[in-house]
Design a protein around this motif. Structure first.
Motif, PDB file in Angstrom:
ATOM      1  N   PRO A  30       0.820  -1.218   0.000  1.00 50.53           N
ATOM      2  CA  PRO A  30       0.000   0.000   0.000  1.00 50.53           C
ATOM      3  C   PRO A  30       0.851   1.264   0.000  1.00 50.53           C
ATOM      4  O   PRO A  30       1.881   1.337   0.664  1.00 50.53           O
ATOM      5  N   ILE A  31       0.396   2.245  -0.760  1.00 49.94           N
ATOM      6  CA  ILE A  31       1.042   3.550  -0.740  1.00 49.94           C
ATOM      7  C   ILE A  31       0.273   4.425   0.230  1.00 49.94           C
ATOM      8  O   ILE A  31      -0.919   4.654   0.049  1.00 49.94           O
ATOM      9  N   ASN A  32       0.930   4.856   1.258  1.00 49.06           N
ATOM     10  CA  ASN A  32       0.266   5.663   2.272  1.00 49.06           C
ATOM     11  C   ASN A  32       0.308   7.138   1.880  1.00 49.06           C
ATOM     12  O   ASN A  32      -0.197   7.507   0.824  1.00 49.06           O
ATOM     13  N   THR A  33       0.901   7.959   2.685  1.00 53.89           N
ATOM     14  CA  THR A  33       0.933   9.386   2.398  1.00 53.89           C
ATOM     15  C   THR A  33       1.787   9.680   1.177  1.00 53.89           C
ATOM     16  O   THR A  33       2.858   9.100   0.999  1.00 53.89           O
ATOM     17  N   MET A  34       1.281  10.564   0.329  1.00 51.36           N
ATOM     18  CA  MET A  34       2.052  11.086  -0.794  1.00 51.36           C
ATOM     19  C   MET A  34       2.165  12.598  -0.622  1.00 51.36           C
ATOM     20  O   MET A  34       1.355  13.225   0.066  1.00 51.36           O
ATOM     21  N   ALA A  35       3.169  13.152  -1.255  1.00 49.81           N
ATOM     22  CA  ALA A  35       3.414  14.578  -1.019  1.00 49.81           C
ATOM     23  C   ALA A  35       4.106  15.211  -2.208  1.00 49.81           C
ATOM     24  O   ALA A  35       4.713  14.526  -3.039  1.00 49.81           O
ATOM     25  N   TRP A  36       4.002  16.528  -2.255  1.00 50.75           N
ATOM     26  CA  TRP A  36       4.783  17.352  -3.167  1.00 50.75           C
ATOM     27  C   TRP A  36       5.778  18.164  -2.355  1.00 50.75           C
ATOM     28  O   TRP A  36       5.404  18.785  -1.348  1.00 50.75           O
ATOM     29  N   TYR A  37       7.009  18.133  -2.798  1.00 49.72           N
ATOM     30  CA  TYR A  37       8.057  18.985  -2.271  1.00 49.72           C
ATOM     31  C   TYR A  37       8.576  19.858  -3.411  1.00 49.72           C
ATOM     32  O   TYR A  37       8.322  19.588  -4.587  1.00 49.72           O
ATOM     33  N   ARG A  38       9.320  20.892  -3.062  1.00 46.09           N
ATOM     34  CA  ARG A  38       9.962  21.713  -4.083  1.00 46.09           C
ATOM     35  C   ARG A  38      11.315  22.171  -3.592  1.00 46.09           C
ATOM     36  O   ARG A  38      11.557  22.297  -2.397  1.00 46.09           O
ATOM     37  N   GLN A  39      12.204  22.418  -4.558  1.00 44.41           N
ATOM     38  CA  GLN A  39      13.528  22.917  -4.244  1.00 44.41           C
ATOM     39  C   GLN A  39      13.808  24.134  -5.107  1.00 44.41           C
ATOM     40  O   GLN A  39      14.108  24.017  -6.309  1.00 44.41           O
ATOM     41  N   PRO A  40      13.692  25.343  -4.522  1.00 43.37           N
ATOM     42  CA  PRO A  40      14.000  26.556  -5.281  1.00 43.37           C
ATOM     43  C   PRO A  40      15.490  26.628  -5.587  1.00 43.37           C
ATOM     44  O   PRO A  40      16.306  25.982  -4.894  1.00 43.37           O
ATOM     45  N   PRO A  41      15.886  27.406  -6.577  1.00 46.12           N
ATOM     46  CA  PRO A  41      17.307  27.517  -6.922  1.00 46.12           C
ATOM     47  C   PRO A  41      18.145  27.955  -5.730  1.00 46.12           C
ATOM     48  O   PRO A  41      17.834  28.953  -5.076  1.00 46.12           O
ATOM     49  N   GLY A  42      19.183  27.207  -5.424  1.00 45.76           N
ATOM     50  CA  GLY A  42      20.095  27.556  -4.351  1.00 45.76           C
ATOM     51  C   GLY A  42      19.568  27.331  -2.954  1.00 45.76           C
ATOM     52  O   GLY A  42      20.204  27.749  -1.980  1.00 45.76           O
ATOM     53  N   LYS A  43      18.406  26.684  -2.844  1.00 43.58           N
ATOM     54  CA  LYS A  43      17.821  26.479  -1.515  1.00 43.58           C
ATOM     55  C   LYS A  43      17.586  24.997  -1.260  1.00 43.58           C
ATOM     56  O   LYS A  43      17.718  24.163  -2.151  1.00 43.58           O
ATOM     57  N   GLN A  44      17.205  24.692  -0.023  1.00 43.74           N
ATOM     58  CA  GLN A  44      16.935  23.308   0.335  1.00 43.74           C
ATOM     59  C   GLN A  44      15.531  22.896  -0.107  1.00 43.74           C
ATOM     60  O   GLN A  44      14.649  23.739  -0.304  1.00 43.74           O
TER      61      GLN A  44
END
Length: 119
Positions: A30-44
């Motif tokens: 089973p796939i539980n939680t899914m999410a979107w993350y992002r990484q701006p230029p030069g950042k974490q």
């Protein structure tokens, strides 16, 4: 092996909209939680939004009211509808999935899709 494939990124003017998709394949667990993350230029990398397999959602403060995360469990797909985009939304957007394998949860990441917002 679980694979996550994102699509839908691109270049858009400020105030515009984009819809990202992430398709998960290859999981026999089973796939539980899914999410979107992002990484701006030069950042974490930072969290944007999460959605459980029951549909409960959570958003980072700066995207509340502008972004909507949704999920189609039958298709193992999540979406991120992004409206009223701002230049500060420019980033590589990544999909993440938590897969429960017996007694442990394994995290998988997609390869990312670029979103660029011009002012």
């Amino acid at each position: 092996q679980v694979q996550l494939v994102e699509s839908g990124g691109g270049l858009v003017q400020a105030g515009g909209s984009l819809r990202l998709s992430c398709v998960a394949s290859g999981s026999v667990f089973p796939i539980n939680t899914m999410a979107w993350y992002r990484q701006p230029p030069g950042k974490q990398r930072e969290l944007v939004a999460t959605i459980t397999n029951g549909g409960a959602t959570n958003y980072e403060d700066s995207v509340k009211g502008r972004f909507t995360i949704s999920r189609d469990n039958a298709k193992n797909t999540i979406y991120l509808q992004m409206n009223d985009l701002k230049p500060e939304d420019t980033a590589v957007y990544y999909c993440k999935a938590d897969v429960k394998k017996l007694l442990q949860t394994v995290v998988y990441w997609g390869q990312g899709t670029q979103v660029a917002v011009s002012s």
